[in-house]
Design a protein around this motif. Structure first.
Motif, mmCIF file in Angstrom:
data_model
loop_
_atom_site.group_PDB
_atom_site.id
_atom_site.type_symbol
_atom_site.label_atom_id
_atom_site.label_comp_id
_atom_site.label_asym_id
_atom_site.label_seq_id
_atom_site.Cartn_x
_atom_site.Cartn_y
_atom_site.Cartn_z
ATOM 1 N N ALA A 274 0.855 -1.183 0.000
ATOM 2 C CA ALA A 274 0.000 0.000 0.000
ATOM 3 C C ALA A 274 0.890 1.232 0.000
ATOM 4 C CB ALA A 274 -0.926 0.008 1.213
ATOM 5 N N GLY B 183 3.207 -0.328 4.028
ATOM 6 C CA GLY B 183 2.868 -1.600 4.636
ATOM 7 C C GLY B 183 2.371 -2.576 3.598
ATOM 8 N N PHE B 184 2.256 -3.827 4.024
ATOM 9 C CA PHE B 184 1.783 -4.903 3.162
ATOM 10 C C PHE B 184 0.506 -5.454 3.794
ATOM 11 C CE2 PHE B 184 6.336 -4.470 2.756
ATOM 12 C CZ PHE B 184 6.497 -4.357 1.385
ATOM 13 N N SER B 185 -0.613 -5.038 3.247
ATOM 14 C CA SER B 185 -1.902 -5.391 3.838
ATOM 15 C C SER B 185 -2.499 -6.609 3.154
ATOM 16 C CB SER B 185 -2.854 -4.200 3.795
ATOM 17 O OG SER B 185 -2.852 -3.583 2.522
ATOM 18 N N HIS B 186 -3.410 -7.257 3.863
ATOM 19 C CA HIS B 186 -3.861 -8.588 3.463
ATOM 20 C C HIS B 186 -5.156 -8.616 2.675
ATOM 21 C CE1 HIS B 186 -0.819 -9.636 6.427
ATOM 22 N NE2 HIS B 186 -0.803 -10.835 5.901
ATOM 23 N N HIS C 119 -7.399 -6.397 -0.389
ATOM 24 C CA HIS C 119 -7.456 -5.286 -1.338
ATOM 25 C C HIS C 119 -8.644 -5.470 -2.284
ATOM 26 C CE1 HIS C 119 -3.210 -5.126 -0.129
ATOM 27 N NE2 HIS C 119 -3.199 -3.865 -0.545
ATOM 28 N N GLY D 51 -7.628 -2.865 2.835
ATOM 29 C CA GLY D 51 -6.283 -2.549 3.328
ATOM 30 C C GLY D 51 -6.070 -3.040 4.744
ATOM 31 N N SER E 135 -2.192 -4.707 8.169
ATOM 32 C CA SER E 135 -0.988 -4.339 7.425
ATOM 33 C C SER E 135 0.261 -4.658 8.243
ATOM 34 C CB SER E 135 -1.022 -2.846 7.095
ATOM 35 O OG SER E 135 0.127 -2.468 6.378
ATOM 36 N N MET F 99 4.576 -4.260 8.345
ATOM 37 C CA MET F 99 5.686 -3.469 7.810
ATOM 38 C C MET F 99 6.967 -3.777 8.573
ATOM 39 S SD MET F 99 6.506 -1.279 5.488
ATOM 40 C CE MET F 99 7.635 0.040 5.050
ATOM 41 N N ASP G 187 0.062 -3.064 11.788
ATOM 42 C CA ASP G 187 -0.705 -1.820 11.732
ATOM 43 C C ASP G 187 -2.186 -2.162 11.604
ATOM 44 O OD1 ASP G 187 -1.918 0.569 11.101
ATOM 45 O OD2 ASP G 187 -0.593 1.068 9.423
#
Length: 744
Positions: A70, A91-94, A96, A106, A109, A111, A184
């Motif tokens: 994101a 961050g890398f959210s799960h 989308h 989102g 998340s 990071m 996050d």
């Protein structure tokens, strides 16, 4: 650390996996052909530029988890959280969305960072202002089921893959005594706003929790459990309690896991999701990803995509076209997404947890878009999923009192106009799908179109929606008319003659708007007077008589009654003159025009869904050469193999589904029932797996850029003189042969 080298090793590994794959048997005991490596033609960057809004990251077909980066930027072109113009990652959210015009999700998340960072989104001009890191796109790699990038700020390599319900992270850290992984639970995408969230350290390798949020989906709830390959040395919980407007206390949580790391040390994290509970998230983890083999999980994700992509063997010597085709097919299978646990537990629209359902529950129904092509494509290549899709829709009906309109994460958003879920359900009934009760289906259809909400009561009172009673009146009436026609067809098939007549009459409501003098659909008030002043080019986004369009685009929105539409013009010639002019005229749409009006050829707007059937109207009225010309133009100019390769929002697979069907040579014009009108195929051959061991083959002889016209057709060796092919003929298997020519 070198993401590129590692990615290359994984690519080689996947090729080995496919070269060693065993040939299998189908249900009839016949030998099935070995699956081709078709993921090599998937380019996830297509649609990440311009206004495509596609998801970038790692997932498997129809999975709950879409794990990806994101950016810190927000706005319309970041509805998926990612845009090719942005070089930030926060961050890398799960979870989308892909291709929507509104941002949400989102959730959950992760990071990885080095040292203490500010737990804020951050500002582009200040690299230390928040969570985010810049990245160099030369280190970024993405393919079906896999994503990798290097975070410049921290020197951390990130690699991601996924199963249906579990995101799998691999972080390669530099040497540090203050390496951290931040969870996050605050930030989301677009309209999303957290209402509650918490994380609990269960032991030195497990953290579990939940996140509740409000946005496009008004009441979204997701639970997670995360397992780490290395014990944390410290756990910090940054949790602030704020007073909501209701007076309730809400937690806004960040969790930080601290580690000591050696140079190039890998730490893995597995994150399982559940819409029901933390306990179910753990069950999903145990079922789908009990081990720690990252490379095998990448290979399994690739294999899952290949399994689905191989449903169409699209043969052409043009690699560019093949890349566009298989990327489009990939995009059609990001959603609908499974929204249940491995034991079929799901969270319903009634805000209750339902245990061990007898069907697989789905979410992310962008129906105003997808009823036009994505669902008609699904009925051909995913027949095994149709009972679950329909049972999901019927369950939503029982839980909220109507079929879904735009359904997301157990929430009805009521986004867009009309009753598109009615069309999808009616299509399934008319095509003979089983696995659900037809009487229940008809009840849902009838009751959904006889509610008083969203302007429908005016349809029954006036036969149309007056503009002094309801905004977007023309668009609403024309979409409702399509839904009424769909119900009428099911009523007719079920012998309900009174209902058939009633809904058939309502389906002609679009005719009230036709101005025979100007030959446009125009808004009318409750006294039957046309709106003045009138400008057929003018657009005000969602604030006039049309939804994301103009009179030029909406005049043709009667795919259910083309004969009636032509009749309004007085003759076929008059109709042809008007529709021909659509592709030539130009005019000023105004400063408040909808940004969705894109992909223009004259005033034809391929970038938005209400136009998607228009090119095929020529074939419906017996002018297939004109359809062929226009379809080829759109296939060749509105779809490319570049990040800006889509001329409008992907809209959860609809834009790509139009390409898939059109590239094969046909398109379903009527909203239900299965007449696929011919256009102009762009491949040499295609084999479509239609289920039950049956293959429908399509051959385009002498096909080329110049030879775009269909000269003759045979079906199973016999001459074929219809301008369309029925769904039942496609799903029976067999061979359709087009003889192509450069003359009309």
């Amino acid at each position: 650390m070198n993401t590129i080298k590692k990615t290359g090793l994984y690519a080689a590994f996947l090729l080995i996996i496919f070269s060693c794959r065993n040939v299998g048997k189908n249900t009839s005991g016949e030998t099935e052909p070995e699956l081709k490596n078709l993921t090599q033609y998937v380019d996830p960057y297509i649609g990440t530029g311009y206004h495509g809004h596609v998801f970038m990251g790692a997932n498997v077909p129809f999975g709950m988890v879409q794990l990806g980066p994101a950016n810190i930027s927000q706005g319309w072109d970041w509805c998926s959280g990612y845009h090719i113009s942005d070089s930030t990652i926060m961050g890398f959210s799960h979870m989308h969305l892909s291709g929507t015009g509104i941002g949400d999700l989102g959730d959950i998340s992760f990071m990885p960072v080095i040292g203490e960072v500010r737990l804020e989104r951050g500002k582009p001009e200040d690299k230390e202002s928040g969570l985010y890191s810049l990245f160099d796109r030369s280190t970024e790699r993405s393919r079906a089921g896999y994503y990798a990038v290097t975070l410049d700020r921290h020197g951390i390599d990130v690699e991601l893959t996924a199963t249906k319900r579990v995101g799998f992270h691999k972080y390669t850290f530099p040497e540090s005594s203050d390496a951290r992984i931040i969870i996050d639970l605050v930030h989301g995408i677009g309209w999303d706003a957290v209402t509650d969230g918490n994380a609990v350290r269960e032991n030195d390798t497990v953290v579990s929790g939940y996140r509740y949020s409000k946005g496009w989906a008004n009441d979204q709830r997701i639970y997670f459990t995360a397992v780490f390959s290395k014990p944390m040395k410290e756990f910090l919980l940054n949790s602030t309690v704020r007073e909501a407007t209701t007076g309730e206390e809400r937690r806004y949580t960040f969790a930080q896991l601290l580690f000591d790391t050696k140079a190039n040390e890998d730490i893995y994290a597995k994150v399982a999701l559940s819409p029901v509970s933390v306990e179910n998230a753990k069950m999903n983890m145990a079922s789908e990803l009990p081990g720690w083999d990252f490379e095998q999980t990448v290979a399994d994700a690739d294999a899952a995509w290949n399994e689905e992509l191989n449903k169409i063997d699209f043969q052409t010597n043009d690699k560019r076209t093949k890349t566009i085709f298989y990327t489009a097919l990939y995009h059609t299978m990001i959603a609908p997404s499974e929204f249940c646990d491995v034991n079929k537990d799901y969270f319903g629209t009634d805000k209750q947890a339902h245990r061990q359902a007898v069907f697989t529950n789905y979410t992310t129904f962008s129906l105003w878009d997808t009823y036009r092509a994505a669902h008609p494509l699904m009925t051909i290549i995913h027949p095994e999923k149709m009972p679950d899709i329909i049972n999901t829709m019927l369950t939503i009906y029982r839980e909220q009192g109507k079929l879904p309109v735009w359904h997301l994460m157990a929430n009805e958003t009521d986004c867009m106009v009309g009753n598109p879920g009615v069309c999808v359900l009616a299509d399934a009934v008319l095509k003979g799908f089983g696995g659900f009760d037809k009487n229940d289906a008809y009840e849902a259809l009838k009751n959904s179109v006889t509610l008083d909400e969203r302007g429908q009561k005016w349809m029954r009172e006036y036969g149309y929606i007056p503009f002094d009673k309801e905004n977007e009146s023309v668009a609403k009436t024309m979409e409702y008319a399509i839904a009424y026609w769909s119900v009428a067809q099911v009523a007719n098939a079920m012998g309900k003659e009174d209902d058939h007549k009633y809904f058939k009459q309502l389906s002609e409501g679009y005719k009230y708007y036709f101005d025979p003098q100007l030959q446009f659909m125009r808004g009318k008030d409750s006294n039957g007077k046309f709106r003045e002043p009138f400008n057929p080019f003018h657009s005000v986004h969602r604030e006039n008589d049309y939804t994301e369009g103009t009179a030029w685009q909406y005049t043709w929105l009667a795919p259910h009654d083309v004969e009636g539409l032509v009749g309004l013009f007085g003759s076929k010639e008059a109709f042809l003159n008007k529709i021909d002019s659509l592709f030539i005229v130009s005019g000023d749409m105004g400063e408040e025009a909808s940004p969705d009006i894109s992909g223009l050829i004259g005033q034809y707007a391929h970038g938005n869904e209400p136009s998607h059937h228009i090119l095929y109207l020529y074939s419906v009225i017996g002018e297939p050469a004109k359809t062929a010309e226009k379809v080829r133009e759109v296939l060749e100019t509105m779809y490319t193999d570049q990040p800006a390769g889509l001329c409008g929002n992907e809209d959860v697979g609809q834009m790509s589904a139009w390409y898939i069907l059109s590239a094969l040579g046909f398109y379903q014009v009527e909203p239900a029932g299965g007449k696929y009108y011919f256009g102009s195929p762009v491949m040499d051959k295609a084999s479509v797996n239609v289920g039950d061991g049956k293959i429908f083959k399509i051959v385009a002889k002498n096909n080329s850029a110049a030879n775009k016209y269909i000269k003759s057709v045979t079906l199973n060796g016999a001459p074929y003189d219809k301008l369309y092919i029925d769904f039942k003929d496609i799903t029976a298997g067999g061979e359709l042969v087009f003889e192509m020519s450069n003359t009309k």
